[in-house]
Design an enzyme around this catalytic site. Sequence first.
Site, PDB file in Angstrom:
ATOM      1  N   CYS A   2      -5.260  -5.751  -0.341  1.00 46.31           N
ATOM      2  CA  CYS A   2      -3.821  -5.978  -0.219  1.00 46.31           C
ATOM      3  C   CYS A   2      -3.193  -6.054  -1.599  1.00 46.31           C
ATOM      4  O   CYS A   2      -3.873  -6.213  -2.604  1.00 46.31           O
ATOM      5  CB  CYS A   2      -3.599  -7.281   0.518  1.00 46.31           C
ATOM      6  SG  CYS A   2      -4.478  -7.325   2.095  1.00 46.31           S
ATOM      7  N   ARG A  27      -1.505   2.491  -3.110  1.00 50.50           N
ATOM      8  CA  ARG A  27      -2.842   1.981  -2.774  1.00 50.50           C
ATOM      9  C   ARG A  27      -3.157   2.122  -1.291  1.00 50.50           C
ATOM     10  O   ARG A  27      -4.297   1.950  -0.881  1.00 50.50           O
ATOM     11  CB  ARG A  27      -2.923   0.482  -3.113  1.00 50.50           C
ATOM     12  CG  ARG A  27      -2.840   0.177  -4.572  1.00 50.50           C
ATOM     13  CD  ARG A  27      -2.333  -1.232  -4.788  1.00 50.50           C
ATOM     14  NE  ARG A  27      -3.021  -2.187  -3.948  1.00 50.50           N
ATOM     15  CZ  ARG A  27      -3.917  -3.046  -4.378  1.00 50.50           C
ATOM     16  NH1 ARG A  27      -4.239  -3.061  -5.643  1.00 50.50           N
ATOM     17  NH2 ARG A  27      -4.485  -3.889  -3.563  1.00 50.50           N
ATOM     18  N   TRP A  71      -3.574  -4.375   3.859  1.00 50.99           N
ATOM     19  CA  TRP A  71      -4.586  -3.416   4.309  1.00 50.99           C
ATOM     20  C   TRP A  71      -5.492  -4.242   5.203  1.00 50.99           C
ATOM     21  O   TRP A  71      -6.266  -5.061   4.726  1.00 50.99           O
ATOM     22  CB  TRP A  71      -5.329  -2.855   3.094  1.00 50.99           C
ATOM     23  CG  TRP A  71      -6.505  -2.007   3.434  1.00 50.99           C
ATOM     24  CD1 TRP A  71      -7.811  -2.384   3.456  1.00 50.99           C
ATOM     25  CD2 TRP A  71      -6.494  -0.629   3.792  1.00 50.99           C
ATOM     26  NE1 TRP A  71      -8.606  -1.323   3.799  1.00 50.99           N
ATOM     27  CE2 TRP A  71      -7.833  -0.239   4.015  1.00 50.99           C
ATOM     28  CE3 TRP A  71      -5.479   0.319   3.950  1.00 50.99           C
ATOM     29  CZ2 TRP A  71      -8.177   1.057   4.381  1.00 50.99           C
ATOM     30  CZ3 TRP A  71      -5.834   1.605   4.312  1.00 50.99           C
ATOM     31  CH2 TRP A  71      -7.172   1.960   4.521  1.00 50.99           C
ATOM     32  N   ASN A  97      -4.631 -11.903  -1.242  1.00 49.34           N
ATOM     33  CA  ASN A  97      -5.469 -10.716  -1.376  1.00 49.34           C
ATOM     34  C   ASN A  97      -6.904 -11.215  -1.491  1.00 49.34           C
ATOM     35  O   ASN A  97      -7.190 -12.059  -2.340  1.00 49.34           O
ATOM     36  CB  ASN A  97      -5.050  -9.945  -2.636  1.00 49.34           C
ATOM     37  CG  ASN A  97      -5.894  -8.707  -2.864  1.00 49.34           C
ATOM     38  OD1 ASN A  97      -6.574  -8.233  -1.951  1.00 49.34           O
ATOM     39  ND2 ASN A  97      -5.847  -8.173  -4.067  1.00 49.34           N
ATOM     40  N   GLY A  98      -7.792 -10.744  -0.624  1.00 51.57           N
ATOM     41  CA  GLY A  98      -9.184 -11.199  -0.678  1.00 51.57           C
ATOM     42  C   GLY A  98      -9.686 -11.469   0.720  1.00 51.57           C
ATOM     43  O   GLY A  98      -9.076 -11.055   1.710  1.00 51.57           O
ATOM     44  N   GLU A 464     -25.424  15.137  -0.278  1.00 50.83           N
ATOM     45  CA  GLU A 464     -24.171  14.499  -0.709  1.00 50.83           C
ATOM     46  C   GLU A 464     -23.809  14.913  -2.144  1.00 50.83           C
ATOM     47  O   GLU A 464     -22.645  15.173  -2.452  1.00 50.83           O
ATOM     48  CB  GLU A 464     -24.306  12.965  -0.584  1.00 50.83           C
ATOM     49  CG  GLU A 464     -23.117  12.154  -1.067  1.00 50.83           C
ATOM     50  CD  GLU A 464     -21.795  12.485  -0.375  1.00 50.83           C
ATOM     51  OE1 GLU A 464     -21.780  13.234   0.614  1.00 50.83           O
ATOM     52  OE2 GLU A 464     -20.765  12.012  -0.870  1.00 50.83           O
ATOM     53  N   LYS A 468     -20.297  16.756  -3.040  1.00 46.93           N
ATOM     54  CA  LYS A 468     -19.341  16.245  -4.034  1.00 46.93           C
ATOM     55  C   LYS A 468     -19.051  17.315  -5.077  1.00 46.93           C
ATOM     56  O   LYS A 468     -17.902  17.538  -5.456  1.00 46.93           O
ATOM     57  CB  LYS A 468     -19.879  14.988  -4.750  1.00 46.93           C
ATOM     58  CG  LYS A 468     -19.816  13.689  -4.028  1.00 46.93           C
ATOM     59  CD  LYS A 468     -18.449  13.134  -3.807  1.00 46.93           C
ATOM     60  CE  LYS A 468     -17.918  13.574  -2.473  1.00 46.93           C
ATOM     61  NZ  LYS A 468     -18.219  12.762  -1.325  1.00 46.93           N
ATOM     62  N   GLU A 471     -16.947  20.345  -3.593  1.00 49.23           N
ATOM     63  CA  GLU A 471     -15.563  20.100  -3.173  1.00 49.23           C
ATOM     64  C   GLU A 471     -14.625  19.830  -4.341  1.00 49.23           C
ATOM     65  O   GLU A 471     -13.444  20.161  -4.266  1.00 49.23           O
ATOM     66  CB  GLU A 471     -15.464  18.995  -2.118  1.00 49.23           C
ATOM     67  CG  GLU A 471     -15.759  17.607  -2.589  1.00 49.23           C
ATOM     68  CD  GLU A 471     -15.622  16.551  -1.491  1.00 49.23           C
ATOM     69  OE1 GLU A 471     -14.701  16.646  -0.671  1.00 49.23           O
ATOM     70  OE2 GLU A 471     -16.433  15.624  -1.477  1.00 49.23           O
ATOM     71  N   HIS A 487     -39.106  28.250   1.099  1.00 50.35           N
ATOM     72  CA  HIS A 487     -38.996  29.003   2.355  1.00 50.35           C
ATOM     73  C   HIS A 487     -37.732  29.863   2.391  1.00 50.35           C
ATOM     74  O   HIS A 487     -37.121  30.018   3.443  1.00 50.35           O
ATOM     75  CB  HIS A 487     -39.041  28.036   3.550  1.00 50.35           C
ATOM     76  CG  HIS A 487     -40.319  27.274   3.642  1.00 50.35           C
ATOM     77  ND1 HIS A 487     -41.514  27.872   3.970  1.00 50.35           N
ATOM     78  CD2 HIS A 487     -40.604  25.975   3.391  1.00 50.35           C
ATOM     79  CE1 HIS A 487     -42.477  26.965   3.942  1.00 50.35           C
ATOM     80  NE2 HIS A 487     -41.959  25.806   3.583  1.00 50.35           N
ATOM     81  N   LYS A 586      -7.527  14.221   3.292  1.00 54.97           N
ATOM     82  CA  LYS A 586      -8.261  12.953   3.349  1.00 54.97           C
ATOM     83  C   LYS A 586      -8.697  12.630   4.778  1.00 54.97           C
ATOM     84  O   LYS A 586      -9.726  12.010   5.008  1.00 54.97           O
ATOM     85  CB  LYS A 586      -7.380  11.830   2.792  1.00 54.97           C
ATOM     86  CG  LYS A 586      -8.090  10.499   2.638  1.00 54.97           C
ATOM     87  CD  LYS A 586      -9.081  10.529   1.492  1.00 54.97           C
ATOM     88  CE  LYS A 586      -9.991   9.319   1.446  1.00 54.97           C
ATOM     89  NZ  LYS A 586     -11.267   9.626   0.799  1.00 54.97           N
TER      90      LYS A 586
END
Length: 591
Positions: A2, A27, A71, A97-98, A464, A468, A471, A487, A586
């Site tokens: 937040c 954010r 958030w 916030n937390g 992965e 990364k 992209e 192979h 996203k």
Amino acid sequence: MCGIVGYIGERQAKSILLGCLAKLEYRGYDSCGIALASSNLEVYKDAVRVGELAKVSPQLDGRAGVGHTRWATHGEPSQVNAHPHCDCTGKITVVHNGIINNFQSLRQKLTGEGHKFVSETDTEVIPHLIEKYYQGNLEKAVETALLDVEGSYAIIVLMAGEPRLIAARKDSPLIIGIGDRENFVASDVPAILDYTDRVIYLEDGDITVITKGSIRVNRGGVEIDWKEHKISWSVEDAQKAGYEHFMLKEIHEQPKVIRDTLVGYVSTAEPVIDIADASLEGMLLLACGTSYHAALLGKYIAEELLRIPVRAELASEFNSYSQTLTTPVSIAITQSGETADTLKAMKRLKETGHKVLVITNVVGSTASRIANQTIYTRAGPEISVAATKSFMAQLMVLYWLTMSYSKVDATRVADMIVGLRQLPSKVQQVLDNEDRILECARYLSRYENVFFAGRGINFPVALEGALKLKEISYIHAEGYAAGELKHGPFALLCADTPVIAIVAQDNTYKAMLTNIREVKARGSPVIALAEEGDEAIEELADSVITVPRVDAIFSPVVNTVALQLLAYYTAKQRGCPIDFPRNLAKSVTVE
Ligand code: F6R
């Protein structure tokens, strides 16, 4: 995560607070609110954008106030769960916030003492605790209330009839902005940069009392001489906290993300998988993209710790054919909670009478509404299109979940808990090795085709790493199980096709060295990702990126962070638009 702001001065606080909150919008948030105090307290909040709140909030009067962008972590986005939160008298209000870890027991106790709660949030216990301890001295009441609180917080407290703000922090950022006959408090510098560039950075445990003309900082019970800093960043720079891109900022946030997830889950005994057949005979993991790589890692981890067969499926493929499902536990993994293929797979499972648990980062997302049960990751909003910290949080939940049901012996689990707790500092060591990774990225950026090879639990890491790189740098990259290279892909190996080899100190080590020799014999340059102290690899590979030693089951954590940085610096070297790669979104809401 937040955003919080506070203002006290001679101007109307409402428009200043809304201006500050608008600067925190980047954010990501789901609701927002403000409170203003004069002799009364006025609170205005809802699950709306800051712009809408500005339009619909009445002409509130007040020269002191607090504001919040939320958030959601505890309770879905709604008016009642939005901050600020108040005590029973409606005179004390708090933005936070937390995460308050012991909020359930505090809430129970306070309810027993007659306090009435209206929201589902952890935050609401704070104004009630302050009310409980208030005996005419607000600062003292805040100080006493915080002694009862376990977890992380940056808070600002406002009380009707009290011409001051009380702010405090522990494990969450908080700054004071110094103005002329006015002062500010905020979780982030960008919030206040339009009004002042003079700030005080608060430290853990600080409690401050702020009026329009004075700032008092109490550290460890003693009033300190605070130090003023001048901010030379633009608002845009400040939003990225000095990092050039959100992706780099988010990669660097991972030690904190790991810590937050572990604090949130591992140290508490929350019940999980109550949807499951207690016998836990099998598991199906479903996801797309990077989340699918987390699912694949989940398969390796769960098969080792739970000794049950685990299927990890791409949600889009799962939807493409009909099959008989006997798996008692189905887990969907989706950062956004809105990925169309994953949602469809979840609905399909539910239609056929299966129960679904979802691991997601977004409270109130469609996935959480479809699921029978939700586990929220605690990565905070991720702005960069490429998933980094959200993947790390998914991984932490998967470790914790499987460890909770582990069938391996207790000593092994105890060792793993020690290893888990060391992960934030191990990841920090990888981040501190950035210069070496940058060197390798400079070299890699010249090529157009790259293979990533790993074995066992590091095979998904190879996938992965390749995802990364492709992209964000637009280099063609393929992740392969190292044993599979011979192979077919061997036909592509040559001096123009480097191979990134992920070398773990586990039962795959010797085979991996053999694979590297095979690759080198075909002329491909090899960059190895290997544990510190591995001398054999230094001799074999053309370049080595070392990562700190960890329990082999956690090697995907340090290796992935190194590969995220490698992708980032390679893309930067090639001048790519890192945070917003072409053709990608996203949240992928189409099948
Ligand atoms: C890659 C990336 C995507 C997502 C995928 C699934 O960096 O971000 O591959 O992982 O689109 O998204 P979620 O996790 O929101 O379901």
